[in-house]
Write an enzyme that holds these catalytic residues in place. Structure first.
Site, PDB file in Angstrom:
ATOM      1  CG  ASP A  87      -7.214  -2.920  -3.022  1.00  0.00           C
ATOM      2  OD1 ASP A  87      -7.820  -2.085  -2.331  1.00  0.00           O
ATOM      3  OD2 ASP A  87      -5.987  -3.108  -2.938  1.00  0.00           O
ATOM      4  CB  SER A  96      -0.961  -0.045   1.187  1.00  0.00           C
ATOM      5  OG  SER A  96      -1.998   0.904   1.041  1.00  0.00           O
ATOM      6  CG  HIS A 109      -5.858  -2.349   0.580  1.00  0.00           C
ATOM      7  ND1 HIS A 109      -5.212  -1.951  -0.571  1.00  0.00           N
ATOM      8  CD2 HIS A 109      -5.205  -1.732   1.610  1.00  0.00           C
ATOM      9  CE1 HIS A 109      -4.214  -1.135  -0.260  1.00  0.00           C
ATOM     10  NE2 HIS A 109      -4.200  -0.985   1.050  1.00  0.00           N
TER      11      HIS A 109
END
Length: 277
Positions: free
Chosen positions: A225, A95, A254
């Site tokens: 996601d 991320s 995610h």
């Protein structure tokens, strides 16, 4: 407890597990190195030296007032890598951490880096702009900022209970412990640090950084996601990194470092083992 002190006096906490070729893990927002525990334990148990640090303002690192942007995050990462004299390292970013390692490569090159991995990562650019029409509207990130100022504890609960792990999907069964760990790590970070990091992960343009990748690169992303949509993140990044390998997890959210940890650990190990120094 291991720390390095950066030139501006910031203490960066890191964990250094195992022996072998180095692997460096960069975490997501608003988390810390504990979010990598499964991958760190697994890879260290399979012949690698695995290092995971808490980004400035997060976890056990100094809650600085300044430096809550990608150039400083990358500078801190470079200082860690140089201080530990890591060579032939694999950089893995989840991320926001994917942005951190991308900016590191963009600013410092790959002299010490053998491989890169982007997991559910924010590059190339999350924010919708004139030349990035497929990005997410500014209102999305303004909403996160508003939630952070109003009640960041509840904001983190809402992320963990909903889109981060896909717990808002029919049939989802994400453990309370997993969701609590997200909240706990978020609350261990500094308020200003996590607030300013929203702009860092959403509005930083990593397209020029990705163009400088000249090492084997793996991109892993779930196609459900809800935080960094696949089309915005993994698919777009893989198209910009020459020769990148893209692995898509069907139906995955995610937070695949937790929800799909066995699959991810296996894919990471296979990629690491594919490197011949």
């Amino acid at each position: 407890m291991s720390y390095i002190k950066t030139p501006d006096g910031t203490d960066i906490f890191y964990k250094d597990w195992g022996t072998g070729r180095p692997v460096v893990l960069s975490h997501g927002w608003p988390l810390n190195s504990d979010s990598w525990e499964s991958q760190q334990l697994f890879l260290a148990s399979h012949g690698y030296r695995v290092i995971a640090h808490d980004r400035r303002g997060h976890g056990r690192s100094t809650q600085t007032w300044h430096g809550n942007e990608m150039d400083t995050y990358a500078a801190d990462l470079a200082f860690l890598i140089d201080s530990l004299d890591l060579r032939d390292a694999t950089l893995i970013g989840f991320s926001t951490g994917g942005g951190e390692i991308s900016r590191y490569i963009g600013n410092y090159g790959t002299a010490r880096v053998a491989q890169a991995v982007l997991v559910s990562a924010v590059p190339p650019l999350m924010l919708q702009t004139d030349d990035n029409p497929g990005g997410l509207p500014l209102s999305v990130f303004d909403g996160i900022r508003e939630g952070s100022l109003k009640d960041r504890s509840q904001l983190y609960r809402d992320f963990a209970d909903g889109p981060f792990f896909g717990n808002n999907r029919p049939g989802a069964n994400v453990s309370q412990g997993m969701r609590d760990a997200f909240w706990l790590q978020g609350m261990a970070a500094g308020h200003r640090n996590t607030y300013e990091c929203i702009a860092a992960f959403s509005a930083t343009d990593f397209r020029d950084d990705l163009a400088k990748f000249d090492i084997p690169t793996l991109v892993v992303h779930g196609d459900d996601d809800q935080v960094v949509p696949f089309e915005v993140g993994g698919k777009a990044s893989a198209a910009l990194v020459k020769g990148a390998e893209l692995i898509v997890y069907p139906g995955a959210p995610h937070g695949i470092t937790d929800t799909h940890k066995d699959q991810l650990n296996s894919d990471l190990l296979a990629f690491l083992n594919s490197y011949a120094a």
